[in-house]
Write a protein that holds these residues in place. Structure first.
Motif, PDB file in Angstrom:
ATOM      1  N   ILE A  41       1.129  -1.142  -0.068  1.00  0.00           N
ATOM      2  CA  ILE A  41       0.312   0.260  -0.126  1.00  0.00           C
ATOM      3  C   ILE A  41       0.861   1.249  -0.219  1.00  0.00           C
ATOM      4  CG2 ILE A  41      -1.918   1.031   1.005  1.00  0.00           C
ATOM      5  CD1 ILE A  41      -3.077  -1.835   2.168  1.00  0.00           C
ATOM      6  N   ARG A  42       0.838   2.248  -0.534  1.00  0.00           N
ATOM      7  CA  ARG A  42       1.729   3.421  -1.290  1.00  0.00           C
ATOM      8  C   ARG A  42       1.233   4.760  -0.641  1.00  0.00           C
ATOM      9  NH1 ARG A  42       6.639   1.131  -2.289  1.00  0.00           N
ATOM     10  NH2 ARG A  42       6.296  -0.155  -3.853  1.00  0.00           N
ATOM     11  N   LYS A  43       1.504   5.229   0.601  1.00  0.00           N
ATOM     12  CA  LYS A  43       1.124   6.736   0.507  1.00  0.00           C
ATOM     13  C   LYS A  43       0.284   7.652  -0.634  1.00  0.00           C
ATOM     14  CE  LYS A  43       3.060  11.208   3.059  1.00  0.00           C
ATOM     15  NZ  LYS A  43       1.561  11.654   2.838  1.00  0.00           N
ATOM     16  N   GLY A  44      -0.604   7.992   0.144  1.00  0.00           N
ATOM     17  CA  GLY A  44      -1.623   8.604  -0.719  1.00  0.00           C
ATOM     18  C   GLY A  44      -2.734   7.819  -0.819  1.00  0.00           C
ATOM     19  N   ALA A  45      -2.939   6.051  -1.049  1.00  0.00           N
ATOM     20  CA  ALA A  45      -3.956   5.753  -1.387  1.00  0.00           C
ATOM     21  C   ALA A  45      -4.835   5.662  -0.153  1.00  0.00           C
ATOM     22  CB  ALA A  45      -3.506   4.129  -0.972  1.00  0.00           C
ATOM     23  N   MET A 114     -10.832  -2.045   0.181  1.00  0.00           N
ATOM     24  CA  MET A 114     -11.406  -2.565  -1.536  1.00  0.00           C
ATOM     25  C   MET A 114     -10.485  -1.536  -1.918  1.00  0.00           C
ATOM     26  SD  MET A 114     -14.512  -1.842  -3.892  1.00  0.00           S
ATOM     27  CE  MET A 114     -15.576  -2.620  -2.923  1.00  0.00           C
ATOM     28  N   PRO A 115      -9.152  -2.548  -3.213  1.00  0.00           N
ATOM     29  CA  PRO A 115      -8.840  -2.007  -3.721  1.00  0.00           C
ATOM     30  C   PRO A 115      -9.351  -1.235  -5.270  1.00  0.00           C
ATOM     31  CG  PRO A 115      -7.749  -4.164  -3.576  1.00  0.00           C
ATOM     32  CD  PRO A 115      -8.989  -4.009  -2.487  1.00  0.00           C
ATOM     33  N   ILE A 116      -8.656  -0.492  -5.551  1.00  0.00           N
ATOM     34  CA  ILE A 116      -9.811   0.781  -6.582  1.00  0.00           C
ATOM     35  C   ILE A 116      -8.648   0.996  -7.324  1.00  0.00           C
ATOM     36  CG2 ILE A 116     -10.639   3.098  -7.238  1.00  0.00           C
ATOM     37  CD1 ILE A 116     -12.325   1.698  -5.474  1.00  0.00           C
ATOM     38  N   ARG A 117      -7.305   1.595  -7.353  1.00  0.00           N
ATOM     39  CA  ARG A 117      -6.331   1.998  -8.809  1.00  0.00           C
ATOM     40  C   ARG A 117      -4.788   1.088  -7.840  1.00  0.00           C
ATOM     41  NH1 ARG A 117      -2.314   6.086  -9.725  1.00  0.00           N
ATOM     42  NH2 ARG A 117      -3.614   6.965  -7.646  1.00  0.00           N
ATOM     43  N   LYS A 118      -5.009  -0.114  -8.434  1.00  0.00           N
ATOM     44  CA  LYS A 118      -3.285  -0.720  -8.503  1.00  0.00           C
ATOM     45  C   LYS A 118      -2.613  -1.412  -9.608  1.00  0.00           C
ATOM     46  CE  LYS A 118      -6.921  -4.029  -8.392  1.00  0.00           C
ATOM     47  NZ  LYS A 118      -8.481  -3.337  -8.592  1.00  0.00           N
ATOM     48  N   GLU A 119      -0.882  -2.253  -9.375  1.00  0.00           N
ATOM     49  CA  GLU A 119      -0.679  -2.572 -10.332  1.00  0.00           C
ATOM     50  C   GLU A 119       0.016  -2.816  -9.990  1.00  0.00           C
ATOM     51  OE1 GLU A 119       2.421   0.752 -12.044  1.00  0.00           O
ATOM     52  OE2 GLU A 119       0.487   1.297 -12.520  1.00  0.00           O
ATOM     53  N   MET A 120       0.758  -4.533 -11.094  1.00  0.00           N
ATOM     54  CA  MET A 120       1.427  -5.069 -10.156  1.00  0.00           C
ATOM     55  C   MET A 120       2.915  -4.706 -11.246  1.00  0.00           C
ATOM     56  SD  MET A 120      -0.507  -7.721  -9.225  1.00  0.00           S
ATOM     57  CE  MET A 120       1.200  -8.916  -9.514  1.00  0.00           C
ATOM     58  N   ASN A 121       3.989  -4.970  -9.987  1.00  0.00           N
ATOM     59  CA  ASN A 121       5.882  -4.218 -10.572  1.00  0.00           C
ATOM     60  C   ASN A 121       6.034  -5.313 -10.889  1.00  0.00           C
ATOM     61  OD1 ASN A 121       6.459  -5.915  -8.693  1.00  0.00           O
ATOM     62  ND2 ASN A 121       6.391  -3.715  -7.210  1.00  0.00           N
ATOM     63  N   ALA A 122       7.803  -5.030 -10.949  1.00  0.00           N
ATOM     64  CA  ALA A 122       8.397  -6.555 -12.042  1.00  0.00           C
ATOM     65  C   ALA A 122       8.703  -6.826 -11.219  1.00  0.00           C
ATOM     66  CB  ALA A 122       9.383  -5.166 -12.263  1.00  0.00           C
ATOM     67  N   GLU A 123       8.736  -7.022 -10.015  1.00  0.00           N
ATOM     68  CA  GLU A 123       8.956  -8.246  -9.420  1.00  0.00           C
ATOM     69  C   GLU A 123       7.027  -9.036  -8.365  1.00  0.00           C
ATOM     70  OE1 GLU A 123       9.973  -4.978  -8.290  1.00  0.00           O
ATOM     71  OE2 GLU A 123      11.201  -5.452  -8.796  1.00  0.00           O
ATOM     72  N   SER A 124       6.449  -8.572  -9.235  1.00  0.00           N
ATOM     73  CA  SER A 124       5.152  -9.489  -9.196  1.00  0.00           C
ATOM     74  C   SER A 124       4.734  -9.136  -7.633  1.00  0.00           C
ATOM     75  CB  SER A 124       5.274 -11.249  -9.371  1.00  0.00           C
ATOM     76  OG  SER A 124       6.110 -11.015 -10.783  1.00  0.00           O
ATOM     77  N   LYS A 125       4.991  -8.118  -7.068  1.00  0.00           N
ATOM     78  CA  LYS A 125       3.789  -7.591  -6.354  1.00  0.00           C
ATOM     79  C   LYS A 125       3.091  -6.502  -6.792  1.00  0.00           C
ATOM     80  CE  LYS A 125       7.080 -10.064  -3.841  1.00  0.00           C
ATOM     81  NZ  LYS A 125       6.785 -11.267  -3.439  1.00  0.00           N
ATOM     82  N   ARG A 126       1.379  -6.781  -5.962  1.00  0.00           N
ATOM     83  CA  ARG A 126       0.456  -6.158  -6.125  1.00  0.00           C
ATOM     84  C   ARG A 126       0.973  -4.012  -5.315  1.00  0.00           C
ATOM     85  NH1 ARG A 126      -5.855  -6.858  -6.022  1.00  0.00           N
ATOM     86  NH2 ARG A 126      -4.879  -7.193  -3.801  1.00  0.00           N
ATOM     87  N   GLU A 130      -4.712   3.426  -4.407  1.00  0.00           N
ATOM     88  CA  GLU A 130      -5.959   3.979  -4.283  1.00  0.00           C
ATOM     89  C   GLU A 130      -7.014   2.701  -3.771  1.00  0.00           C
ATOM     90  OE1 GLU A 130     -10.206   6.666  -6.103  1.00  0.00           O
ATOM     91  OE2 GLU A 130      -7.740   6.533  -6.835  1.00  0.00           O
ATOM     92  N   VAL A 131      -7.876   2.812  -1.899  1.00  0.00           N
ATOM     93  CA  VAL A 131      -8.634   2.296  -1.779  1.00  0.00           C
ATOM     94  C   VAL A 131      -9.658   2.395  -1.005  1.00  0.00           C
ATOM     95  CG1 VAL A 131      -6.989   1.071  -0.772  1.00  0.00           C
ATOM     96  CG2 VAL A 131      -7.693   2.443   0.665  1.00  0.00           C
ATOM     97  N   LYS A 132     -11.040   1.958  -1.424  1.00  0.00           N
ATOM     98  CA  LYS A 132     -11.894   2.968  -0.453  1.00  0.00           C
ATOM     99  C   LYS A 132     -11.518   2.099   1.133  1.00  0.00           C
ATOM    100  CE  LYS A 132     -17.212   3.287  -0.772  1.00  0.00           C
ATOM    101  NZ  LYS A 132     -17.990   3.054  -1.870  1.00  0.00           N
ATOM    102  N   LEU A 133     -11.993   2.399   1.838  1.00  0.00           N
ATOM    103  CA  LEU A 133     -11.706   2.279   3.769  1.00  0.00           C
ATOM    104  C   LEU A 133     -13.118   2.169   4.182  1.00  0.00           C
ATOM    105  CD1 LEU A 133     -10.745   1.568   5.863  1.00  0.00           C
ATOM    106  CD2 LEU A 133     -10.062   3.965   6.525  1.00  0.00           C
ATOM    107  N   PHE A 134     -13.950   1.178   4.726  1.00  0.00           N
ATOM    108  CA  PHE A 134     -14.846   0.762   4.830  1.00  0.00           C
ATOM    109  C   PHE A 134     -14.608   0.790   6.199  1.00  0.00           C
ATOM    110  CE2 PHE A 134     -15.385  -1.289   0.352  1.00  0.00           C
ATOM    111  CZ  PHE A 134     -16.270  -0.940   1.047  1.00  0.00           C
TER     112      PHE A 134
END
Length: 229
Positions: A41-45, A114-126, A130-134
């Motif tokens: 999870i990155r800062k700003g999510a 709930m993940p909203i904006r995500k992508e796989m990196n070169a090490e196959s980590k997601r 951006e998330v929706k926090l419940f």
């Protein structure tokens, strides 16, 4: 695919606690570390979801919608992660949770997201941007949504799943659903969706090769020869 994920931060990330006032302050989520699911999870999510729904986020016990224990006094990001300050209600459950935190029985805080904006990196980590926090929950170390609907052998308990549906149906029948309740119901429905997707996954049967020992092979040959005769 929209499913609720649960991400934990150790209670060691507790910043402050005032058990007399019922205040807990700590980290609900930590940035830039690879968790057990291989997610980062990155800062700003959390910035957008806090802006849009921050006032609706409640402090729960074990991610259970019908066990709210407090309300958020503060919810914001810093350089390290998602910081929260919760005021725990002076109920029996609220008082018990405070005692469990002090005793070290409750060891983690966890977010339902709930993940909203995500992508796989070169090490196959997601990497999650951006998330929706419940909700934020006080949880024991092994707590997760599946554990609450499984028996001691790890099998799904249909009665517990059905009970969760019954609770939702009861709330819907009452009508006049507030925004806050609708937000909580959305979270619960997505949790149940994830559970039923697990139910309906195709079962792959793997047949292991059988090792036949020499003496067993000789016995089988004798049986075969006798049958031929």
């Amino acid at each position: 695919m929209k499913n609720i994920l649960f991400k934990s931060a150790p209670m060691g990330e507790l910043i402050d606690m005032d058990d007399k006032a019922g205040i807990v302050k700590g980290y609900a989520s930590v940035f830039n570390n690879v968790d057990s699911d291989g997610d980062i999870i990155r800062k700003g999510a959390y910035l957008k979801t806090i802006s849009e729904n921050g006032s609706r986020v409640k402090y729960l016990y074990q991610h259970e919608m019908d066990k709210p224990i407090g309300k958020m006094r503060m919810l914001e990001e810093d350089q390290k992660g998602l910081v929260f300050e919760a005021e725990i209600a002076k109920t029996t459950l609220g008082n018990d949770v405070m005692e469990l935190i002090k005793a070290g029985v409750i060891t983690e805080n966890s977010v339902g997201i709930m993940p909203i904006r995500k992508e796989m990196n070169a090490e196959s980590k997601r990497e999650i941007y951006e998330v929706k926090l419940f909700e934020v929950s006080a949880v024991t170390l092994a707590a997760n949504d599946e554990a609450k609907i499984m028996d001691h052998k790890g099998n799904y308990d249909p009665s517990k799943v059905a009970d969760r549906f019954d609770k939702i149906a009861k709330l819907l029948r009452k009508g006049n659903i507030s925004d806050d309740l609708g937000f909580a119901l959305e979270s619960e429905i997505y949790k149940l969706k994830g559970i039923f997707q697990t139910f309906t996954l195709p079962t792959v049967e793997v047949t292991e090769p059988i090792e036949v020992k020499n003496d067993e092979l000789e016995f089988l040959n004798n049986v075969y020869n006798n049958l031929k005769n």
